[in-house]
Design an enzyme around this catalytic site. Structure first.
Site, PDB file in Angstrom:
ATOM      1  CB  CYS A   1       2.544   7.282   3.577  1.00 12.50           C
ATOM      2  SG  CYS A   1       2.845   6.105   4.897  1.00 12.50           S
TER       3      CYS A   1
ATOM      4  CB  CYS B   1       0.411   1.161   8.738  1.00 10.24           C
ATOM      5  SG  CYS B   1       1.457  -0.172   9.069  1.00 10.24           S
TER       6      CYS B   1
ATOM      7  CB  CYS C   1       3.444  -3.327  16.626  1.00 12.57           C
ATOM      8  SG  CYS C   1       5.210  -3.028  16.402  1.00 12.57           S
TER       9      CYS C   1
ATOM     10  CD  GLU D   1      -2.403  -1.141   2.813  1.00 14.43           C
ATOM     11  OE1 GLU D   1      -3.087  -2.116   3.119  1.00 14.43           O
ATOM     12  OE2 GLU D   1      -2.266  -0.149   3.554  1.00 14.43           O
TER      13      GLU D   1
ATOM     14  CB  CYS E   1       0.632  -2.499  13.578  1.00  9.57           C
ATOM     15  SG  CYS E   1       1.165  -2.290  11.870  1.00  9.57           S
TER      16      CYS E   1
ATOM     17  CB  CYS F   1       5.707  -5.664   9.493  1.00 11.90           C
ATOM     18  SG  CYS F   1       6.973  -4.982  10.603  1.00 11.90           S
TER      19      CYS F   1
HETATM   20  N1  SAH Z   1       7.535   0.084  11.016  1.00 11.27           N
HETATM   21  C1  SAH Z   1       7.723   1.470  11.196  1.00 11.27           C
HETATM   22  C2  SAH Z   1       7.002   2.334  10.187  1.00 11.27           C
HETATM   23  C3  SAH Z   1       5.644   1.915   9.744  1.00 11.27           C
HETATM   24  S1  SAH Z   1       4.356   2.080  10.932  1.00 11.27           S
HETATM   25  C4  SAH Z   1       7.324   1.867  12.604  1.00 11.27           C
HETATM   26  O1  SAH Z   1       6.692   1.081  13.287  1.00 11.27           O
HETATM   27  O2  SAH Z   1       7.688   2.971  13.006  1.00 11.27           O
HETATM   28  C5  SAH Z   1       4.120   3.850  11.021  1.00 11.27           C
HETATM   29  C6  SAH Z   1       3.498   4.311  12.321  1.00 11.27           C
HETATM   30  O3  SAH Z   1       2.115   3.934  12.389  1.00 11.27           O
HETATM   31  C7  SAH Z   1       4.180   3.723  13.548  1.00 11.27           C
HETATM   32  O4  SAH Z   1       4.397   4.716  14.520  1.00 11.27           O
HETATM   33  C8  SAH Z   1       3.142   2.723  14.003  1.00 11.27           C
HETATM   34  O5  SAH Z   1       3.294   2.418  15.361  1.00 11.27           O
HETATM   35  C9  SAH Z   1       1.857   3.434  13.674  1.00 11.27           C
HETATM   36  N2  SAH Z   1       0.680   2.569  13.646  1.00 11.27           N
HETATM   37  C10 SAH Z   1       0.605   1.281  13.258  1.00 11.27           C
HETATM   38  N3  SAH Z   1      -0.658   0.820  13.378  1.00 11.27           N
HETATM   39  C11 SAH Z   1      -1.393   1.835  13.837  1.00 11.27           C
HETATM   40  C12 SAH Z   1      -2.774   1.969  14.171  1.00 11.27           C
HETATM   41  N4  SAH Z   1      -3.634   0.961  14.036  1.00 11.27           N
HETATM   42  N5  SAH Z   1      -3.200   3.175  14.633  1.00 11.27           N
HETATM   43  C13 SAH Z   1      -2.333   4.212  14.750  1.00 11.27           C
HETATM   44  N6  SAH Z   1      -1.032   4.130  14.461  1.00 11.27           N
HETATM   45  C14 SAH Z   1      -0.552   2.961  14.019  1.00 11.27           C
HETATM   46 FE1  SF4 Z   2       5.821  -3.332  11.719  1.00 10.13          FE
HETATM   47 FE2  SF4 Z   2       3.478  -2.204  12.145  1.00 10.13          FE
HETATM   48 FE3  SF4 Z   2       5.195  -2.498  14.165  1.00 10.13          FE
HETATM   49 FE4  SF4 Z   2       5.703  -0.690  12.227  1.00 10.13          FE
HETATM   50  S1  SF4 Z   2       3.993  -0.669  13.687  1.00 10.13           S
HETATM   51  S2  SF4 Z   2       7.113  -2.205  13.120  1.00 10.13           S
HETATM   52  S3  SF4 Z   2       4.815  -1.782  10.458  1.00 10.13           S
HETATM   53  S4  SF4 Z   2       4.213  -4.162  13.031  1.00 10.13           S
END
Ligand code: SAH
Ligand code: SF4
Length: 358
Positions: free
Chosen positions: A113, A344, A124, A99, A127, A120
């Site tokens: 973006c 994301c 997390c 995406e 996410c 990934c």
């Molecule tokens: N992997 C990298 C970059 C991609 S995620 C990272 O984790 O920093 C980009 C941002 O979106 C990160 O700060 C992540 O924690 C946040 N993010 C992921 N899922 C989310 C969600 N459901 N709601 C809000 N922020 C989210």
């Molecule tokens: Fe990976 Fe999502 Fe965690 Fe970023 S926030 S490191 S994309 S699992």
């Protein structure tokens, strides 16, 4: 006889500039022909080899026969109701889906973006990308092509792509070399020429990569996904914290700031009653006090695989007030494009759900 396996042609965007030059001079052409091809690819951003008007037709034909101009196929576009956010899903030659999001802000800022991986590995919990697991790294070409697509869309409307954030699917520092190659190509004067200060890379906190990044001769901005200020809470949200706990992370960030003199952004997704409590706000204030930094608060974008909910306005305001008491510059990012699944990994999740046989 075994069936012949037809491999896709190599993607011309996966060639570095020296590799492209070697290919074209190897075919007996002069160097400047490779420079011309590079300009058609990255500055003019054509979508087929025939359009490379100043090349000999034999060179265009050979390029078309032996390489592929791009590996991304647009499979879906979704626009937010206000038209300011657009999300694109692309399929890759091996069937992976990634995406890319275009966000337009008032004034001149137009931000792409980009994804750096299909899926990934960091897991997390809140996410959508983390919930689908890791498929593979993207190549540098696949990362840059996303920006080229957005640049073409904007160009058709008389605008220019001004900013890039590596905050789409995937962990950029887990795919370090391809990400750095992509950043250099995005900033290349002979191509998109995005100012390095207008490029931001966001990491979940891979400590060795942060240390390595500090040594690169780059002006690119660094964002750290923090989301919690105690190890117990952070490990519950971000499993990687067990490997690189807060003390190690903050030590790497401090060294980065000292080495580069640049302000770091900490990202914090606000989850109601989870990490938006006064205790977490005070712990964060103490952790970051005196550091050259900025905190970006983002209310959670709900996903199907996680029970948490976004913090309401009152809780957000209380959190901000506490951080202000510690003198920490804080902004609350408005949630953009919720109606286009702009979080994301959320559009891919939606596509997979839709395409699954009933
Ligand atoms: N992997 C990298 C970059 C991609 S995620 C990272 O984790 O920093 C980009 C941002 O979106 C990160 O700060 C992540 O924690 C946040 N993010 C992921 N899922 C989310 C969600 N459901 N709601 C809000 N922020 C989210
Ligand atoms: Fe990976 Fe999502 Fe965690 Fe970023 S926030 S490191 S994309 S699992």
């Amino acid at each position: 006889m075994p069936d012949e396996v037809v491999l896709p042609l190599p993607n011309v965007y996966d060639l570095s500039r020296p590799a492209l030059t070697a290919l074209i001079t190897g075919w007996g052409y002069e160097r400047y022909r490779a420079d011309q091809v590079w300009q058609w690819l990255y500055r003019r951003r054509v979508t087929n080899f025939e359009a490379m008007a100043n090349l000999p037709s034999a060179l265009r034909e050979r390029l078309a026969a032996e390489t592929r101009l791009g590996g991304l196929t647009l499979v879906q576009e979704v626009r937010s109701s206000d038209g300011e956010t657009r999300k694109y899903a692309f399929s890759l030659p091996d069937g992976q889906i990634i995406e890319t999001v275009l966000m337009r802000y008032e004034g001149v800022r137009r931000t792409a973006c980009l994804s750096t991986q299909a899926g990934c590995a960091m897991g997390c919990v809140f996410c959508a990308t983390g919930q689908m697991g890791f498929a593979r790294h993207l190549t540098a070409g696949e990362i840059v092509e996303q920006a080229l697509h957005i640049a073409r869309v904007l160009e058709a409307e008389g605008h220019r792509l001004s900013n890039v954030v590596l905050m789409g699917m995937g962990e950029p520092f887990h795919n370090y070399d391809h990400t750095l190659e992509a950043i250099r190509r995005l900033a290349d004067k002979d191509g998109l020429a995005i100012g390095q200060r207008h490029i931001t890379v966001s990491t979940v906190g891979l400590v060795p990569a942060i240390r390595r990044f500090a040594e690169e001769d780059l002006q690119v901005r660094l964002a750290i996904s923090l989301h919690a200020a105690t190890d117990e809470e952070r490990s519950a949200l971000l499993p990687i914290n067990r490997r690189y706990p807060l003390a190690d992370l903050l030590s790497a960030v401090r060294d980065y700031i000292q080495r580069t003199g640049r302000r770091v952004t900490f990202e914090w997704t606000l989850i109601a009653h989870e990490n938006d409590t006064p205790q977490q706000a005070h712990a964060l204030g103490k952790l970051l006090h005196g550091l050259l930094c900025h905190v970006n608060l983002i209310p959670l974008n709900p996903t199907s695989g996680y029970h948490g909910e976004p913090s309401d306005r009152q809780r957000v305001e209380r959190f901000v007030r506490i951080l202000q008491d510690y003198g920490i510059p804080t902004t609350v990012r408005v949630r953009r494009g919720i109606d286009v699944n702009a979080g994301c990994g959320q559009l891919k999740t939606e596509i997979l759900r839709r395409d699954r046989p009933a």
